[in-house]
Design a protein around this motif. Structure first.
Motif, PDB file in Angstrom:
ATOM      1  N   CYS A 107     -28.096 -18.802  50.401  1.00  0.00           N
ATOM      2  CA  CYS A 107     -29.512 -18.464  50.545  1.00  0.00           C
ATOM      3  C   CYS A 107     -30.238 -19.624  51.232  1.00  0.00           C
TER       4      CYS A 107
ATOM      5  N   TRP B 200     -37.972  -9.951  47.761  1.00  0.00           N
ATOM      6  CA  TRP B 200     -37.146 -11.073  48.220  1.00  0.00           C
ATOM      7  C   TRP B 200     -35.648 -10.779  48.080  1.00  0.00           C
TER       8      TRP B 200
ATOM      9  N   GLY C  66     -25.958 -21.225  46.422  1.00  0.00           N
ATOM     10  CA  GLY C  66     -27.377 -21.597  46.376  1.00  0.00           C
ATOM     11  C   GLY C  66     -27.593 -22.553  45.208  1.00  0.00           C
TER      12      GLY C  66
ATOM     13  N   ASP D  35     -31.213 -22.613  40.296  1.00  0.00           N
ATOM     14  CA  ASP D  35     -32.421 -21.841  39.974  1.00  0.00           C
ATOM     15  C   ASP D  35     -32.321 -20.414  40.517  1.00  0.00           C
TER      16      ASP D  35
ATOM     17  N   ASN E 264     -25.369 -25.293  43.120  1.00  0.00           N
ATOM     18  CA  ASN E 264     -25.561 -26.741  43.012  1.00  0.00           C
ATOM     19  C   ASN E 264     -26.592 -27.056  41.932  1.00  0.00           C
TER      20      ASN E 264
END
Ligand code: AMP
Ligand code: ZN
Length: 472
Positions: A32, A216, A237, A240, A269
């Motif tokens: 992303c 989104w 990504g 979060d 990550n």
């Protein structure tokens, strides 16, 4: 020479397992990308750098032409609209939005290029994929995984029996944890928007559900399908994004296609903080990549992109990072040592990166172990007859995306960091003006960075001079 088995930690299964591509002749990864309304901050650089290393490793393992890496650009978002209205109030909205997204995208691309990253194979923009999103939404409606309510098309989470696998949340948790009042038009508070109608002063596209814009999550489902297929190998990504973004991408893609998986491996990550604090605009510690490259946002001077890259990789990608001046200094010192050891290596297109480095990275991107191997190689390269090691070191640094001479000068292999020269000059001025307090302050400031100053008299002119050495 055998290629080591690549193992990766998979958020979906919560285990580290050997990686087997669905099709070794086309290994497919989706990450992303940024929402382009403002400068990218140093936290945004983390997935960019981490997945660049993985991209390089996959290319090494499977062949450069055998890997497709897609990183999207999200160029439709309410934050973009707000920025367009603020910055270009006199332009028609579409034109204003285009200005914001184009300048931000260009900035992002030049910032991440300075960090030594390869361009992904494809960088699709959301607004070039609206038709694909509409097709997905139509499919979800036809299969009764979505419904139309109050001007929105919503995904019906109850229609997917195993919704929540990635994040480990079930619908009851979501209900209990819902902090916002249940929106009356939703069947379930966890239902999320696929399409929403736009007011006249909002960007919109014609659709069977009225002039509107996509949610989104549907953007990534549509773009990954278009460029990588209904099921692909790796999706990445920052953590979060696990919930709700990736959870909802999975729901959309699997329900639209009737598949068991959207991607085989889900990688995330860890988060980055700055000097021990969560980055936020209100705390004033919101550091952009551009600040670090261009200005004294941290440590009072600009940093080379290579140093930022190494500072980011020094911590394992799944661990949290505290990004600090201390860390940047450490990365700069290490990188300079490596560059000096590789200095004047015979240029070679055929020299392969160090095997021990590849083996370390193949273990879920263990960069720490890789850097220990590079240290060992640098030591060998410095010895008499170390030419072959030098060449291998240079090939390894290049493979990892580091420059070979960004921190060196032509004469002695050192570039005096510009902030040290500036501080010494300022201090001499202060001493000449008998402003001893200021002179001591400057000396102490450097001492904190491990730089010790020594004053001496110029043997010819008798003028005061200062030299320095690093105490680390
Ligand atoms: P955004 O533009 O906020 O959607 O973020 C783009 C990417 O940066 C996503 O993969 C986020 O997970 C990641 N990201 C944002 N903030 C941080 C942070 N502080 N540390 C690490 N990754 C982050
Ligand atoms: Zn996404």
């Amino acid at each position: 020479m055998t290629t080591p088995q690549l193992t990766l930690y998979n958020t979906l299964t919560r285990t580290k397992a050997p990686f087997t591509p669905l099709d070794p002749s086309n290994v497919r990864m989706y990450v992303c990308g940024p929402t382009v309304y403002d400068f990218a901050h140093i936290g945004n650089a983390r997935p960019v750098i981490v997945f660049d290393v993985l991209f390089r490793l996959l290319r090494h393992t499977y062949g450069a032409e055998q890997v497709t890496y897609v990183r999207n650009i999200t160029d439709v978002d309410d934050k973009i609209n707000a920025r367009a209205l603020r910055d270009f109030p006199n332009l028609p909205l579409n034109e204003a939005i285009r200005r914001v997204t184009e300048r931000t995208e260009d900035q992002f691309l030049s910032d991440v290029a300075a960090l030594g990253t390869l361009d992904p194979t494809i960088q699709p923009r959301a607004t070039d994929n609206i038709a694909e999103m509409q097709t997905l939404i139509s499919d979800l409606l036809a299969k009764e995984h979505a419904y139309n309510a109050a001007g929105e098309v919503l995904f019906d989470v109850k229609s997917m029996p195993d919704y929540g696998q990635l994040s480990g949340r079930n619908l009851e948790d979501n209900l209990a944890g819902a902090r916002i009042a249940v929106e009356a038009h939703k069947k379930n508070p966890a239902d999320f928007v696929l399409w929403k109608q736009s007011a006249d002063n909002e960007p919109g596209w014609d659709s069977p559900w009225g002039r509107g814009r996509p949610g989104w999550h549907i953007e990534c489902s549509a773009m990954s399908e278009r460029y990588l297929g209904q099921t692909f190998d790796i999706h990445g990504g920052g953590l979060d994004l696990i919930f709700p973004h990736h959870e909802n991408e999975i729901a959309q893609s699997r329900c639209a296609h009737g598949t068991h998986a959207m991607a085989t491996v889900w990688m995330h990550n860890g988060f980055l903080q700055v000097e021990g604090q969560k980055m936020s605009k209100s705390l004033g510690n919101f550091v952009t990549i551009n600040d670090l490259l261009q200005t004294g946002a941290m440590g009072g001077h600009a940093w080379s992109g290579d140093v930022l890259r190494l500072a980011m990789l020094m911590t394992h990608y799944r661990e949290p990072i505290d990004f600090s001046v201390k860390r940047l200094d450490e990365a700069e010192g290490k990188l300079r040592d490596w560059q000096r050891a590789a200095r004047d290596a015979e240029p070679s297109d055929t020299e392969a990166p160090d095997e021990a480095v590849i083996t370390a990275l193949s273990d879920d991107l263990n960069f720490h172990r890789a850097s220990v191997a590079i240290d060992a190689l640098a030591k060998l390269a410095g010895r008499e007859g170390g030419e072959a090691f030098k060449a291998r070191l240079a090939a390894t640094l290049t493979f990892l995306g580091f420059g070979l001479d960004t921190l060196l000068t032509s004469d002695d292999g050192w570039v005096e960091p510009p902030h040290i020269a500036a501080a010494i000059a300022q201090r001499l001025e202060a001493l000449n003006a008998k402003n001893f307090a200021e002179a001591d302050r400057l000396r102490d400031e450097l001492a904190e960075q491990g730089i010790a100053l020594m004053d001496y008299k110029d043997p010819e002119t008798g003028e005061r001079r200062t030299k320095w050495e690093s105490k680390r």
